[in-house]
Enzyme design. Structure first.
Site, PDB file in Angstrom:
ATOM      1  CG  MET A   1      -1.559   1.270   1.526  1.00 49.73           C
ATOM      2  SD  MET A   1      -2.575   1.420   3.018  1.00 49.73           S
ATOM      3  CE  MET A   1      -2.442  -0.080   3.874  1.00 49.73           C
ATOM      4  N   PRO A   2       0.928   1.981  -1.107  1.00 47.88           N
ATOM      5  CG  PRO A   2       1.218   2.455  -3.369  1.00 47.88           C
ATOM      6  CD  PRO A   2       0.399   1.648  -2.426  1.00 47.88           C
ATOM      7  CB  ILE A   3       1.790   5.794   2.809  1.00 42.36           C
ATOM      8  CG1 ILE A   3       0.986   4.566   3.239  1.00 42.36           C
ATOM      9  CG2 ILE A   3       1.409   7.011   3.665  1.00 42.36           C
ATOM     10  CD1 ILE A   3       1.295   4.072   4.633  1.00 42.36           C
TER      11      ILE A   3
END
Length: 63
Positions: A1-3
């Protein structure tokens, strides 16, 4: 999950910020082949008096 953490000077309209995060989401989804619903963006709005450029608060710099 990119943040993604994004810091901007406060004062922009909600519709501008909405377009910004939508565009960033699209670019990340396309480039990393990640579903849009897995992308998180943390948008921090910094008061102009706390955004310092060359030792001078941005609130004191003429535009």
């Amino acid at each position: 999950m990119p943040i993604v953490e994004l810091k901007i000077v406060e004062g922009r309209e909600a519709k501008v910020k909405k377009k910004l995060v939508e565009d960033i989401t699209d670019v990340i989804a396309e480039n990393l082949s990640v579903p849009r619903d897995k992308i998180r963006i943390l948008l921090y709005e910094i008061p102009a008096e706390n955004w310092i450029v060359g030792g001078t608060p941005k609130s004191s710099i003429p535009e």
